[in-house]
Write a protein that holds these residues in place. Structure first.
Motif, PDB file in Angstrom:
ATOM      1  N   THR A 173      39.821  42.911  39.817  1.00 11.01           N
ATOM      2  CA  THR A 173      39.297  42.478  41.031  1.00 11.01           C
ATOM      3  C   THR A 173      40.333  41.341  41.708  1.00 11.01           C
ATOM      4  O   THR A 173      40.687  41.666  42.955  1.00 11.01           O
ATOM      5  CB  THR A 173      37.890  41.514  40.845  1.00 11.01           C
ATOM      6  N   LEU A 227      35.217  42.093  47.000  1.00 14.33           N
ATOM      7  CA  LEU A 227      34.538  41.532  45.935  1.00 14.33           C
ATOM      8  C   LEU A 227      32.973  41.896  45.662  1.00 14.33           C
ATOM      9  O   LEU A 227      32.335  42.070  44.509  1.00 14.33           O
ATOM     10  CB  LEU A 227      34.151  39.827  46.527  1.00 14.33           C
ATOM     11  N   MET A 230      33.471  45.293  43.923  1.00 14.46           N
ATOM     12  CA  MET A 230      33.636  45.069  42.437  1.00 14.46           C
ATOM     13  C   MET A 230      32.489  44.385  41.741  1.00 14.46           C
ATOM     14  O   MET A 230      32.509  44.711  40.479  1.00 14.46           O
ATOM     15  CB  MET A 230      34.906  44.160  42.250  1.00 14.46           C
ATOM     16  N   ARG A 231      31.830  43.521  42.378  1.00 21.09           N
ATOM     17  CA  ARG A 231      30.648  42.875  41.688  1.00 21.09           C
ATOM     18  C   ARG A 231      29.564  44.183  41.509  1.00 21.09           C
ATOM     19  O   ARG A 231      28.918  43.879  40.370  1.00 21.09           O
ATOM     20  CB  ARG A 231      30.146  41.875  42.611  1.00 21.09           C
TER      21      ARG A 231
END
Length: 245
Positions: A173, A227, A230-231
């Motif tokens: 990330t 973010l 990717m989370r």
């Protein structure tokens, strides 16, 4: 501060005569930044995976080649690599390949050189993360894969790499975010990504604050999207009881 704010300039037609506003320029720069970020990260992930696996093979030649790749591309400044890929490499390629590249329109030339430069550079960083993720696995997993009759390639593909990638999702990330910011270096060879368009807008309007505030907000939105994405991947791929879950 004696500065005249003029946000309406973003909606004015550009001075070059083309049917666009200055806000359209910024939006096209954002599109170029997103395109470059996604393509470069794909190249980096592929190269980082291949060379990261090579770093863990019981083969001296593979280890040496991977170590040389990491040392060379991590040790040379990124801006220098951009210049090398754009100005030098087309001249040393076979004549047909070099002529094909130089015959392309300017935008595809800038984009291809930028994707390769940024992808190869970031791949040398991801390589070490993949190596660390593989070596962090208990050696018993590898032996168990062999005991089940898997070949070395099958053991990497079905056992080690899936778990290693889950382990290094955090560093990946970070690399994704770094690529989105390093994409600004592409303007040095002519690609008008987000920051390049902002500088062009300042040249034509003399309104630097409005231009770079918009650019800052655009980068923040892009990083937020990365973010969140990717989370989401981390939640969908988490294995309970393991690092990264």
């Amino acid at each position: 501060m004696d500065y005249r704010w003029h946000w309406g300039v973003l909606l004015q037609p550009v001075a070059t005569g083309e049917p666009a506003t200055y806000l359209d320029w910024l939006f096209s720069g954002l599109v170029n930044t997103v395109e470059l970020t996604l393509l470069a990260f794909s190249v980096a992930l592929a190269m980082g995976t291949v060379f990261g696996v090579m770093r863990t093979l019981p083969n001296r030649a593979a280890n040496a080649a991977s170590a040389a790749y990491v040392s060379i591309f991590r040790g040379v400044p990124l801006i220098v690599q951009f210049f090398i890929w754009f100005f030098v490499v087309p001249e040393v390629l076979p004549t047909a390949a070099g002529d094909w590249f130089k015959s392309l329109p300017s935008h595809p030339q800038f984009l291809i050189a930028s994707v390769v430069s940024l992808g190869v550079y970031t791949g040398s960083r991801i390589c070490e993360q993949v190596r660390a993720g593989i070596q962090a696995r208990p050696v018993g997993q590898f032996h168990a894969a062999f005991a089940l009759g898997l070949t070395r390639a099958q053991a990497y593909r079905h056992v080690l790499l899936p778990v290693a990638f889950r382990t290094i999702l955090g560093p990946l990330t970070s690399e994704f975010l770094i690529i989105s910011k390093n994409s600004a270096v592409a303007s040095t060879i002519g690609l008008l990504e987000l920051s390049g368009q902002a500088r062009q807008l300042v040249d034509y309007t003399a309104q630097p604050y409005e231009s770079f505030i918009c650019v800052t907000l655009a980068y923040m939105a892009l990083n937020f999207a990365i973010l969140r994405g990717m989370r989401w991947i981390r939640r969908r791929t988490a294995l309970h009881g393991m690092i990264g879950s």
